[in-house]
Write a protein that holds these residues in place. Structure first.
Motif, mmCIF file in Angstrom:
data_model
loop_
_atom_site.group_PDB
_atom_site.id
_atom_site.type_symbol
_atom_site.label_atom_id
_atom_site.label_comp_id
_atom_site.label_asym_id
_atom_site.label_seq_id
_atom_site.Cartn_x
_atom_site.Cartn_y
_atom_site.Cartn_z
ATOM 1 N N VAL A 278 34.834 89.410 17.107
ATOM 2 C CA VAL A 278 35.354 88.942 18.386
ATOM 3 C C VAL A 278 35.378 87.419 18.405
ATOM 4 C CG1 VAL A 278 35.098 89.025 20.885
ATOM 5 C CG2 VAL A 278 34.347 90.957 19.495
ATOM 6 N N GLY A 279 36.545 86.856 18.633
ATOM 7 C CA GLY A 279 36.661 85.404 18.702
ATOM 8 C C GLY A 279 38.068 85.018 19.105
ATOM 9 N N HIS A 280 38.313 83.727 19.116
ATOM 10 C CA HIS A 280 39.645 83.221 19.440
ATOM 11 C C HIS A 280 40.085 82.296 18.317
ATOM 12 C CE1 HIS A 280 43.115 82.151 21.672
ATOM 13 N NE2 HIS A 280 42.716 80.923 21.983
ATOM 14 N N ARG A 281 41.279 82.549 17.805
ATOM 15 C CA ARG A 281 41.823 81.926 16.595
ATOM 16 C C ARG A 281 41.135 82.511 15.363
ATOM 17 N NH1 ARG A 281 45.872 80.393 19.632
ATOM 18 N NH2 ARG A 281 45.490 78.554 20.921
ATOM 19 N N LEU A 282 41.454 83.754 15.055
ATOM 20 C CA LEU A 282 40.802 84.472 13.962
ATOM 21 C C LEU A 282 41.645 84.540 12.695
ATOM 22 C CD1 LEU A 282 39.215 87.508 15.871
ATOM 23 C CD2 LEU A 282 38.115 85.380 15.153
ATOM 24 N N GLU B 207 41.050 89.601 18.714
ATOM 25 C CA GLU B 207 41.408 88.265 19.188
ATOM 26 C C GLU B 207 41.295 88.256 20.708
ATOM 27 O OE1 GLU B 207 42.531 84.389 19.144
ATOM 28 O OE2 GLU B 207 42.601 85.496 17.253
ATOM 29 N N VAL B 208 40.284 87.525 21.219
ATOM 30 C CA VAL B 208 39.984 87.532 22.653
ATOM 31 C C VAL B 208 39.843 86.096 23.135
ATOM 32 C CG1 VAL B 208 38.373 88.291 24.445
ATOM 33 C CG2 VAL B 208 38.754 89.732 22.426
ATOM 34 N N THR B 209 40.642 85.727 24.116
ATOM 35 C CA THR B 209 40.548 84.380 24.673
ATOM 36 C C THR B 209 39.319 84.267 25.570
ATOM 37 O OG1 THR B 209 41.896 84.987 26.579
ATOM 38 C CG2 THR B 209 43.053 84.102 24.645
ATOM 39 N N PRO B 210 38.852 83.044 25.837
ATOM 40 C CA PRO B 210 37.662 82.885 26.668
ATOM 41 C C PRO B 210 37.767 83.562 28.029
ATOM 42 C CG PRO B 210 38.162 80.818 25.578
ATOM 43 C CD PRO B 210 39.303 81.750 25.274
ATOM 44 N N ASP B 211 38.934 83.476 28.685
ATOM 45 C CA ASP B 211 39.047 84.087 30.011
ATOM 46 C C ASP B 211 39.248 85.604 29.949
ATOM 47 O OD1 ASP B 211 41.611 84.137 29.058
ATOM 48 O OD2 ASP B 211 42.517 83.054 30.731
ATOM 49 N N LEU C 181 37.183 87.555 27.902
ATOM 50 C CA LEU C 181 35.992 88.169 27.293
ATOM 51 C C LEU C 181 35.370 89.238 28.187
ATOM 52 C CD1 LEU C 181 34.061 88.201 24.888
ATOM 53 C CD2 LEU C 181 32.683 86.462 26.075
ATOM 54 N N HIS D 58 32.730 82.379 21.812
ATOM 55 C CA HIS D 58 32.051 83.364 22.664
ATOM 56 C C HIS D 58 30.542 83.473 22.430
ATOM 57 C CE1 HIS D 58 36.063 84.438 23.744
ATOM 58 N NE2 HIS D 58 36.335 85.094 22.626
#
Length: 289
Positions: A15-19, A45-49, A51, A73
């Protein structure tokens, strides 16, 4: 690669953003196949908003067995799990979540213990040693608690942000009883020197310590993971020091993460400070706030 996936396959997610450059799936999936694990690691791929919504949806997946958590995250996930392994509570971050069959999510971070295990596997035992740690950021904080928990005789913390270094030193001393203080990046008088800063990643970075003050019987650890030897490690070897780069930390961390997730049951021994996996929840875990 996907032919081994069945209806019974357990899911592990990154889980992260820009993988796009992430390597965990391509590292873990061959391990699963080699070990005959009915499991697969896939990127989320999960953006901060997004999560919180991701966690709500992911908790409905009965075959989700664990998550690897990467930027941005690591701190946000603290509030979204049910229990914290002591490592996560100390460091204030999570990089792995174990999803239990009863629905509980348990978060941990193994950067520090991975660094200690990397040292121990090459015969470098922190117990009874004087350690200089340069860098009190996220990785430095994890390493500080792990080194102290492994029985270091003393720990000196140095950081460009003196208040951050002081806060870390006070926390480590209060929790572990290790003689911890804030000091300059002077390696003299120490057995182990650890660089937990980014210095060395850039071509023109200054060295985190003065190599002229290194002594031949020291171990110099640079957590930068580079395909080439870091400037600090090269300078230390010229002084006759033993050295380790970030690869040792990452291999140690990977071993501990696999064990935490129940995927490496034959691992022998654990570094100092790691609670046994059979400990009761109130012994090894704290409730997430």
């Amino acid at each position: 690669m996907a032919t081994h996936i069945k209806g019974s396959t357990r899911l592990y997610g990154l889980v992260g953003h820009r993988l796009a450059a992430a390597k965990s799936p391509q590292l873990l999936n061959p391990v699963f196949i080699d070990q005959g694990e009915d499991a697969v690691c896939i990127p989320f791929e999960v953006t901060p908003d997004g999560l919180c919504n991701f966690v709500i949806g992911a908790r409905a997946l009965n075959n989700l067995a664990g998550l690897l958590v990467t930027m941005p995250h690591k701190q946000s996930m603290l509030a979204l799990v049910d229990e914290l392994h002591p490592t996560a509570r100390q460091v204030g971050a999570i990089n792995v979540v174990r999803c239990e069959s009863d629905g509980r999510w348990i978060g941990a971070v193994f950067d520090g213990l991975g660094c200690v295990l990397g040292m121990q596997q090459e015969g470098h035992e922190p117990a009874g040693k004087s350690v200089l740690l340069v860098g009190a950021g996220g990785a430095g904080r994890a390493i500080a608690f792990a080194v102290a928990g492994a029985g270091a005789r003393s720990l000196t913390v140095c950081d460009a942000d003196e208040q951050r270094a002081r806060s870390l030193a006070e926390s480590v001393a209060a929790e572990t009883g290790c003689a911890t203080r804030v000091g300059p990046p002077d390696p003299r008088g120490h057995h182990i020197v650890i660089n937990a800063t980014p210095l060395g990643m850039g071509a023109h970075d200054p060295l985190p310590v003065d190599p002229e003050r290194l002594e031949p019987d020291m171990l110099v650890v640079d957590i930068i993971n580079s395909p080439h030897s870091t400037p600090l490690c090269r300078a230390a070897r010229e002084k006759g020091c033993s050295t380790q780069d970030g690869g040792h930390l990452h291999r140690g961390q990977a071993r501990l993460v696999l064990r935490f997730l129940g995927l490496n049951q034959d691992a022998d021994g654990e570094p100092g400070g790691l609670p046994p996996e059979h400990a009761q929840p109130d012994q090894a875990m704290t409730r997430a706030s």
